[in-house]
Design an enzyme around this catalytic site. Sequence first.
Site, PDB file in Angstrom:
ATOM      1  N   GLU A  96      36.167  62.751  76.705  1.00 15.68           N
ATOM      2  CA  GLU A  96      35.487  61.949  75.616  1.00 15.68           C
ATOM      3  C   GLU A  96      36.828  62.256  74.462  1.00 15.68           C
ATOM      4  OE1 GLU A  96      34.606  59.153  74.564  1.00 15.68           O
ATOM      5  OE2 GLU A  96      32.798  58.747  75.370  1.00 15.68           O
ATOM      6  N   ASP A  97      36.476  61.354  73.575  1.00 14.82           N
ATOM      7  CA  ASP A  97      37.149  61.930  72.358  1.00 14.82           C
ATOM      8  C   ASP A  97      36.386  62.127  70.912  1.00 14.82           C
ATOM      9  OD1 ASP A  97      36.592  59.116  71.939  1.00 14.82           O
ATOM     10  OD2 ASP A  97      37.766  58.834  70.704  1.00 14.82           O
ATOM     11  N   ASP A 100      29.100  60.807  69.404  1.00 15.75           N
ATOM     12  CA  ASP A 100      28.514  60.152  67.979  1.00 15.75           C
ATOM     13  C   ASP A 100      27.003  59.895  68.715  1.00 15.75           C
ATOM     14  OD1 ASP A 100      28.104  59.675  65.453  1.00 15.75           O
ATOM     15  OD2 ASP A 100      29.104  57.552  66.082  1.00 15.75           O
ATOM     16  N   LYS A 128      29.534  64.325  67.130  1.00 12.77           N
ATOM     17  CA  LYS A 128      28.793  64.411  65.510  1.00 12.77           C
ATOM     18  C   LYS A 128      27.607  64.456  66.436  1.00 12.77           C
ATOM     19  CE  LYS A 128      31.395  61.297  63.459  1.00 12.77           C
ATOM     20  NZ  LYS A 128      31.425  59.694  63.401  1.00 12.77           N
TER      21      LYS A 128
HETATM   22  P1  IMP Z   1      28.357  56.467  70.691  1.00  6.97           P
HETATM   23  O1  IMP Z   1      29.166  55.638  72.010  1.00  6.97           O
HETATM   24  O2  IMP Z   1      28.182  56.288  69.704  1.00  6.97           O
HETATM   25  O3  IMP Z   1      28.625  58.605  71.293  1.00  6.97           O
HETATM   26  O4  IMP Z   1      30.301  56.600  70.090  1.00  6.97           O
HETATM   27  C1  IMP Z   1      31.062  56.773  70.943  1.00  6.97           C
HETATM   28  C2  IMP Z   1      32.095  55.675  70.974  1.00  6.97           C
HETATM   29  O5  IMP Z   1      32.370  55.677  69.281  1.00  6.97           O
HETATM   30  C3  IMP Z   1      33.688  57.593  70.751  1.00  6.97           C
HETATM   31  O6  IMP Z   1      34.332  57.259  72.496  1.00  6.97           O
HETATM   32  C4  IMP Z   1      34.141  56.240  69.811  1.00  6.97           C
HETATM   33  O7  IMP Z   1      35.036  55.913  70.402  1.00  6.97           O
HETATM   34  C5  IMP Z   1      33.662  55.773  68.752  1.00  6.97           C
HETATM   35  N1  IMP Z   1      33.552  56.485  67.537  1.00  6.97           N
HETATM   36  C6  IMP Z   1      32.288  57.464  66.564  1.00  6.97           C
HETATM   37  N2  IMP Z   1      32.189  58.018  66.022  1.00  6.97           N
HETATM   38  C7  IMP Z   1      33.880  57.771  66.560  1.00  6.97           C
HETATM   39  C8  IMP Z   1      34.459  58.290  64.336  1.00  6.97           C
HETATM   40  O8  IMP Z   1      33.843  59.149  63.653  1.00  6.97           O
HETATM   41  N3  IMP Z   1      35.421  57.571  64.768  1.00  6.97           N
HETATM   42  C9  IMP Z   1      35.992  57.231  65.431  1.00  6.97           C
HETATM   43  N4  IMP Z   1      35.198  56.417  66.584  1.00  6.97           N
HETATM   44  C10 IMP Z   1      34.564  57.206  66.538  1.00  6.97           C
END
Ligand code: IMP
Length: 175
Positions: A96-97, A100, A128
């Site tokens: 994963e990049d 969050d 994060k």
């Molecule tokens: P999660 O499901 O909230 O953990 O989000 C994961 C996805 O949200 C990542 O793979 C990113 O594509 C996007 N994302 C979350 N935070 C950021 C950020 O700070 N910048 C850009 N993309 C983000």
Amino acid sequence: MGQLEIFISRDQISRKINDLASQIRRDYYDKNPLMVGALKGSFMLMSDLVRALDMPLEVDFISVSSYGSGTESSGKIELRQDLKTPAENRHILLVEDIVDTGLTLDFLLDQLKKRNPSSLHTCTLLDKPARRKVQVHIDYVGFTVPDKFIVGYGLDFDERYRYLPDICCLEDSHG
Ligand code: IMP
Ligand code: MG
């Protein structure tokens, strides 16, 4: 939208990827792992990481959608494009990049577990933790970052800024 400020430089990224690669190589050198990149954000990381690994492995991608537009997750996750490679009896490393809320990774792990891989582990360049909604285990973490919206090195804001070689902070973002 505000100005872009370098948050993690291309040199720091490159050093970190070499660190991650040596850990991953130690654990996978004889396993021919299936490296699964979560699109789109992981495309740059995947290309740098597999080159740094420089060992036998296979590459595939999986794509989910969760973000409509803007910097907040919609919370709804859908599988957009599945793996082309059968995952059964494979050693999978999901890449994963950024993690969050954790919802995307949790969803992907759920999907991949159903396919009976021999093992399933996770790697993210950016973590994060401040906004986590579900606890997910990450085996290889690059940088732990504060609650700021960041772009570049594959990460976008509304499909913009993915091309930036450094990871930058959007100044007016939340956090
Ligand atoms: P999660 O499901 O909230 O953990 O989000 C994961 C996805 O949200 C990542 O793979 C990113 O594509 C996007 N994302 C979350 N935070 C950021 C950020 O700070 N910048 C850009 N993309 C983000
Ligand atoms: Mg994104």
